[in-house]
Design an enzyme around this catalytic site. Structure first.
Site, short mmCIF file in Angstrom:
data_model
loop_
_atom_site.label_atom_id
_atom_site.label_comp_id
_atom_site.label_asym_id
_atom_site.label_seq_id
_atom_site.Cartn_x
_atom_site.Cartn_y
_atom_site.Cartn_z
N ASP A 93 0.74 -1.20 0.13
CA ASP A 93 -0.14 0.05 -0.08
C ASP A 93 0.90 1.15 -0.03
O ASP A 93 1.71 1.59 0.89
CB ASP A 93 -0.86 0.02 1.23
CG ASP A 93 -2.00 1.08 1.04
OD1 ASP A 93 -1.83 1.92 0.35
OD2 ASP A 93 -3.20 0.70 1.71
N ASP A 104 -3.13 7.35 -3.53
CA ASP A 104 -3.08 6.33 -2.81
C ASP A 104 -3.49 5.12 -3.48
O ASP A 104 -4.47 4.79 -4.23
CB ASP A 104 -4.04 6.53 -1.52
CG ASP A 104 -4.11 5.46 -0.37
OD1 ASP A 104 -3.31 4.45 -0.58
OD2 ASP A 104 -4.70 5.74 0.55
N HIS A 163 -11.84 5.98 1.40
CA HIS A 163 -11.81 7.18 1.89
C HIS A 163 -11.78 8.33 1.02
O HIS A 163 -11.22 8.07 -0.08
CB HIS A 163 -10.90 7.41 2.93
CG HIS A 163 -9.48 6.81 2.61
ND1 HIS A 163 -8.57 7.66 1.92
CD2 HIS A 163 -8.74 5.49 2.56
CE1 HIS A 163 -7.43 6.96 1.64
NE2 HIS A 163 -7.54 5.67 1.70
N HIS A 171 -7.00 10.38 5.30
CA HIS A 171 -8.60 9.76 5.43
C HIS A 171 -9.67 10.73 5.82
O HIS A 171 -9.83 11.16 6.73
CB HIS A 171 -8.59 8.68 6.70
CG HIS A 171 -7.75 7.38 6.25
ND1 HIS A 171 -7.86 6.40 6.84
CD2 HIS A 171 -7.30 6.98 4.88
CE1 HIS A 171 -6.90 5.42 6.33
NE2 HIS A 171 -6.93 5.76 5.14
N GLU A 196 -10.81 0.76 -1.69
CA GLU A 196 -9.98 -0.21 -1.23
C GLU A 196 -10.44 -1.48 -0.76
O GLU A 196 -10.71 -1.66 0.46
CB GLU A 196 -8.73 0.30 -0.45
CG GLU A 196 -9.28 1.12 0.81
CD GLU A 196 -7.77 1.67 1.58
OE1 GLU A 196 -6.94 0.70 1.46
OE2 GLU A 196 -7.85 2.67 1.99
N GLU A 283 -6.24 -1.48 -4.53
CA GLU A 283 -6.92 0.17 -4.33
C GLU A 283 -6.35 0.98 -5.46
O GLU A 283 -5.33 0.88 -6.02
CB GLU A 283 -6.21 0.78 -2.97
CG GLU A 283 -6.65 2.03 -2.62
CD GLU A 283 -5.90 2.54 -1.39
OE1 GLU A 283 -4.98 1.88 -0.92
OE2 GLU A 283 -6.62 3.54 -0.76
#
Ligand code: CO
Length: 298
Positions: A93, A104, A163, A171, A196, A283
């Site tokens: 990640d 992200d 998020h 987040h 994700e 993700e």
């Protein structure tokens, strides 16, 4: 020039930074995936990715998370970490930011021989991306993710969510559930969100499993102890973003403890599946448009 065009210009610039972060991130992801092999050190892989981000003109938005098997998230190696990959289900990640604008992404590298579990989270992500556009309810995205994962015979991890992203805030609202929930919010054009899904052959829940290596600043307040004050000065550059203990100078344990006790800094404990199930993750960060979305981390 009127006021509106000034604002539009600023918005364009910000969106450009998200996409620049995303481009760096996709290149880093594909290079880093190749480094995950049985016998390789986790620390080597984490530092490889973080250095490559900086070389390409970005900054890590958070320490590279390398979570294995029943760890769903928040493992990052420590400075003297000797652990190496075995026959593991490995989640990478990775985040990049440009002036606080974050992209992200996560992917699973399976060294454990469970391709269907990897496919479950990947197809959940793909279906969610195909489903979304401005006006879609986040609760329904959760339904799409849940259906995809259960169709493979697995469970979504229900207490982890996607998020929103905001400047220096990894987040932000809205949260994107990984299961069908009663209420959500409507996505708007221009929203930037990370989706994700996590799939597992366990119970579908994670819990805190201690051993934190990742921290973030949660409040600004004075601290008395000199070593804690010195450390606070050092970490202020991360603003509200997560950072790793291994990014800091030597012998910071005592000072960090003072900052945690003073509730200035909080740790992110490792999150593990409650039944010890294997966990896969996929993700992407996406930009919501009127009739669909653009994948920032493609
Ligand atoms: Co994320």
């Amino acid at each position: 020039m009127n006021e509106m065009t000034e604002i539009e210009k600023e918005v364009e610039e910000i969106i450009g930074k998200y996409f620049k972060a995303g481009k760096i991130l996709s290149e880093v992801r594909s290079e880093t995936v190749k480094k995950v092999k049985i016998g390789e050190k986790l620390l080597y892989v984490a530092e490889f990715a973080e250095n490559l981000i900086r070389e390409k003109g970005g900054e890590p938005a958070f320490p590279v998370n390398i979570s294995r098997n029943d760890e769903a998230a928040h493992y990052t190696p420590s400075k003297d970490d000797e652990s190496v990959f075995g026959e593991d289900m490995v989640k990478l990640d990775i985040g990049v930011h440009i002036d606080g604008y974050i992209a992200d992404t996560a992917t699973t590298v399976d060294l454990s021989g469970h391709p269907e579990l990897v496919k479950a989270s990947e197809s959940a992500l793909k279906n969610a991306i195909e489903f979304i556009h401005a006006g879609v309810n986040t609760a329904d995205i959760g339904g799409v993710i849940e259906d995809a994962i259960t169709s493979f015979g697995y469970k979504p991890v229900v207490n982890l969510t996607g998020h929103g992203l905001a400047q220096y805030i990894q987040h932000a609202p809205p949260s994107i559930p990984n299961k069908r929930v009663p209420h959500g919010v409507l996505l708007e054009e221009g929203d930037i969100i990370a989706i994700e899904p996590f799939a597992t052959d366990g119970a579908g829940k994670i819990h805190d499993a201690g051993n934190a290596e990742i921290y973030h600043i949660v409040s600004e307040r004075p601290v008395r102890h000199p070593s804690a004050r010195k450390l606070l000065k050092e970490i202020e550059k991360y603003k509200t973003l997560p950072f790793a203990k291994r990014w800091l100078g030597d012998r910071v344990d005592f000072a960090m403890l003072q900052l945690v006790k003073a509730k200035i800094v909080q740790s992110y404990p490792i999150l593990k599946e409650i039944e010890g199930g294997l966990v896969s993750q996929a993700e992407h960060t996406v930009f919501i448009t009127e009739d669909g979305c653009e994948i920032i981390t493609k």
